[in-house]
Design a protein around this motif. Structure first.
Motif, PDB file in Angstrom:
ATOM      1  N   ALA A  91      23.501  47.041  48.379  1.00 18.25           N
ATOM      2  CA  ALA A  91      23.786  46.124  47.274  1.00 18.25           C
ATOM      3  C   ALA A  91      25.068  46.505  46.552  1.00 18.25           C
ATOM      4  N   MET A  92      25.195  47.781  46.167  1.00 18.38           N
ATOM      5  CA  MET A  92      26.377  48.197  45.419  1.00 18.38           C
ATOM      6  C   MET A  92      27.629  48.213  46.294  1.00 18.38           C
ATOM      7  N   SER A  93      27.477  48.501  47.577  1.00 16.51           N
ATOM      8  CA  SER A  93      28.637  48.458  48.480  1.00 16.51           C
ATOM      9  C   SER A  93      29.151  47.030  48.597  1.00 16.51           C
ATOM     10  N   SER A  94      28.235  46.092  48.732  1.00 14.98           N
ATOM     11  CA  SER A  94      28.631  44.691  48.830  1.00 14.98           C
ATOM     12  C   SER A  94      29.312  44.227  47.544  1.00 14.98           C
ATOM     13  N   PHE A  95      28.718  44.580  46.394  1.00 13.12           N
ATOM     14  CA  PHE A  95      29.314  44.169  45.128  1.00 13.12           C
ATOM     15  C   PHE A  95      30.692  44.799  44.931  1.00 13.12           C
ATOM     16  N   THR A  96      30.828  46.072  45.253  1.00 14.42           N
ATOM     17  CA  THR A  96      32.104  46.772  45.089  1.00 14.42           C
ATOM     18  C   THR A  96      33.171  46.173  45.997  1.00 14.42           C
ATOM     19  N   LEU A  97      32.816  45.923  47.254  1.00 11.07           N
ATOM     20  CA  LEU A  97      33.766  45.321  48.192  1.00 11.07           C
ATOM     21  C   LEU A  97      34.193  43.935  47.723  1.00 11.07           C
ATOM     22  N   GLY A  98      33.224  43.137  47.273  1.00 16.65           N
ATOM     23  CA  GLY A  98      33.553  41.801  46.787  1.00 16.65           C
ATOM     24  C   GLY A  98      34.459  41.832  45.572  1.00 16.65           C
ATOM     25  N   THR A  99      34.225  42.785  44.674  1.00 13.23           N
ATOM     26  CA  THR A  99      35.072  42.929  43.489  1.00 13.23           C
ATOM     27  C   THR A  99      36.504  43.270  43.880  1.00 13.23           C
ATOM     28  N   ALA A 100      36.674  44.176  44.844  1.00 17.50           N
ATOM     29  CA  ALA A 100      38.012  44.556  45.305  1.00 17.50           C
ATOM     30  C   ALA A 100      38.718  43.373  45.971  1.00 17.50           C
ATOM     31  N   ILE A 101      37.991  42.611  46.778  1.00 11.60           N
ATOM     32  CA  ILE A 101      38.578  41.439  47.436  1.00 11.60           C
ATOM     33  C   ILE A 101      39.045  40.422  46.397  1.00 11.60           C
ATOM     34  N   ALA A 102      38.185  40.161  45.408  1.00  9.56           N
ATOM     35  CA  ALA A 102      38.524  39.176  44.378  1.00  9.56           C
ATOM     36  C   ALA A 102      39.734  39.620  43.553  1.00  9.56           C
ATOM     37  N   ALA A 103      39.799  40.916  43.211  1.00  8.83           N
ATOM     38  CA  ALA A 103      40.907  41.416  42.391  1.00  8.83           C
ATOM     39  C   ALA A 103      42.242  41.273  43.099  1.00  8.83           C
ATOM     40  N   ALA A 104      42.235  41.414  44.426  1.00  9.46           N
ATOM     41  CA  ALA A 104      43.489  41.390  45.181  1.00  9.46           C
ATOM     42  C   ALA A 104      43.752  40.044  45.848  1.00  9.46           C
ATOM     43  N   ALA A 105      42.914  39.048  45.595  1.00  8.98           N
ATOM     44  CA  ALA A 105      42.993  37.777  46.322  1.00  8.98           C
ATOM     45  C   ALA A 105      44.375  37.126  46.227  1.00  8.98           C
TER      46      ALA A 105
END
Length: 479
Positions: A91-105
């Motif tokens: 769960a936290m890996s998915s959330f962390t990865l998604g946050t990084a993707i969104a920040a750099a989109a």
């Protein structure tokens, strides 16, 4: 061995420092669920930067909700099949990865993808948190712990617009994700060490048709309900009745299959055979409708009718969120002493009074202090409902249904939130457009707000009656 009643639950496992474990999960859940409502305020900036229309930008929220609606029903099976630590790390890996993707989109489609990956982690966190509490906290202290969980459920979505408004007042929209990213990384690192496996995984096969039916059912309902408001304003390419029909038919097939599968069900609906669970879930639905309906309506009213800025709007809604958070632990302790009905019945009455007041006092000249006061009154009523209802619902189930009960509650919350948003926005849009014969004026928009909240008040009045049926969960008997 003495026979054990079907409602019997075993005593909580002996976990070293369970308070630390619960605190970690609560903190992680707060961070991930906060992201459910942070993007609404940022939509104008995103529309300008990526040159997209409002209907396209709205997919940042819609895609998030759709993903949660699809994943949450599967979480019951995951928590039954996999160790707790494995689910937390995923769960936290998915959330962390998604946050990084969104920040750099670099483009809007990548930002959407980041939100979807974030939502997968968010969907797993709440069922994981509630299942853990039910397994490690003794029944006599669950009210207090569930009071803490209520902070996550109610306050995190409530202050999401405030947080994003404060960030956007000084920084770009990317900082909404950049500020969260190190917190998510830290929670993942600490959780990988602290989280212990407090459940006994069972080799339950995954029923693929159930997964497909679940996705069509809850995804269709969420998408259709979320599209109703846009349809009323003429801004959606798909008629809402189409996904709602698909969702309803798929839901009927899903329910039939789950009841037939029994122990092998993706989502064990036998939890509804417990009256205390069914009543509490029904009231949670009404509470979430009121909360999300007002969360979507009040910002529109404050900005488009009273002419307040985004930052001012976020700050005006902050007292209500803070009050709910401050009351949640107190209500939890009271639950342990007096049970649910002495708290839920007055809470439902206060929430209903607040909605009826909103339906009469909110107009084009309403003082800001009045808006804040009635919003705080609403959150006080909801605060006295959330914790007792959640504790009563899940505490009334046998241990084997904890994970499924948590997933059911999470799914119902998403559907109810979408339904509340659809109800409020549809009524507001229809009344305001009709009153203004095309383009809503400020006065017509105020009339629409009145009408929408009046419908919410009517629904809340029914909840006041149903609240009288709430009962304390039966005492735990260990044989």
């Amino acid at each position: 061995m003495t026979a054990v009643d079907s409602r019997t639950v075993p005593s909580a496992p002996q976990v070293e420092r369970p308070g630390r474990l619960v605190a970690l999960l609560v903190g992680a859940a707060f961070v991930v669920i906060l992201n459910e409502t942070v993007m609404g305020v940022a939509l104008p900036d995103l529309m300008t930067e990526f040159d997209v229309a409002a209907t396209t930008a709205q997919w940042l929220t819609t895609a998030f909700l759709l993903t949660m609606a699809v994943v949450i029903p599967v979480s019951g099976w995951l928590l039954t099949r996999l160790p707790l630590r494995t689910v937390f790390v995923a769960a936290m890996s998915s959330f962390t990865l998604g946050t990084a993707i969104a920040a750099a989109a670099p483009v809007f489609s990548v930002l959407i993808a980041g939100r979807v990956v974030q939502a997968v982690g968010t969907a797993l966190m709440m069922p994981l948190l509630m299942t853990t509490i039910l397994n490690v906290v003794p029944a006599e202290r669950r009210g207090q712990m569930m009071g803490t969980v209520s902070i996550v459920i109610s306050v995190a979505p409530a202050i999401g617009p405030t947080v994003s408004g404060l960030v956007l007042d000084r920084l770009s929209w990317r900082w909404i994700f950049l500020l969260v990213l190190p917190i998510a990384v830290a929670a993942l690192a600490v959780g990988a060490t602290w989280v212990r496996n407090v459940t006994e995984p069972r080799r339950t096969p995954l029923d693929v048709p159930s997964v497909v039916l679940s996705a069509l059912a809850f995804g269709g309902l969420i998408y259709g309900l979320s599209s109703i408001g846009e349809s009323a304003a003429g801004h959606t390419p798909v008629a809402p009745w189409m996904p709602i029909t698909v969702g309803a038919l798929s839901l009927a097939a899903f329910v039939r299959r789950q009841l037939a599968l029994r122990e092998r069900a993706l989502l064990d609906l036998r939890a509804f055979a417990t009256p205390a669970f069914s009543i509490a879930v029904a009231l949670v639905s009404v509470s979430m409708m009121a909360l999300f309906g007002t969360l979507i309506l009040l910002p529109i009213y404050l900005q488009d009718v009273l002419g307040r800025t985004t930052l001012e709007t976020g700050l005006m809604l902050l007292p209500g969120g803070l009050v709910m958070g401050l009351l949640a632990p107190l209500v939890g302790r009271l639950f342990d002493r007096v049970g649910p009905r002495p708290l839920v019945a007055p809470g439902a009455a206060v929430a209903s009074v607040a909605l009826w007041l909103m339906s009469t006092v909110l107009d084009t000249g309403t003082a800001v202090s009045t808006v804040i006061a009635v919003h705080v009154l609403l959150t006080v009523g909801l605060a006295f409902m959330f914790t007792p209802l959640m504790t009563s619902a899940l505490g009334s189930l046998p241990a084997r249904l904890y994970s499924h009960g948590s997933a059911i509650v999470g799914t119902v919350q998403q559907v109810a939130g979408a339904a509340g948003t659809a109800l409020f926005i549809t009524v507001m849009t229809g009344v305001s457009t009709s009153a203004a014969s095309g383009t809503p004026t400020i006065e017509a928009l105020a009339d629409g707000v009145h009408a929408a909240i009046t419908w919410g008040a009517v629904v809340s009045s029914v909840a006041v009656v149903v609240a009288l049926l709430v009962r304390r969960p039966r005492p735990v008997v260990v044989g």
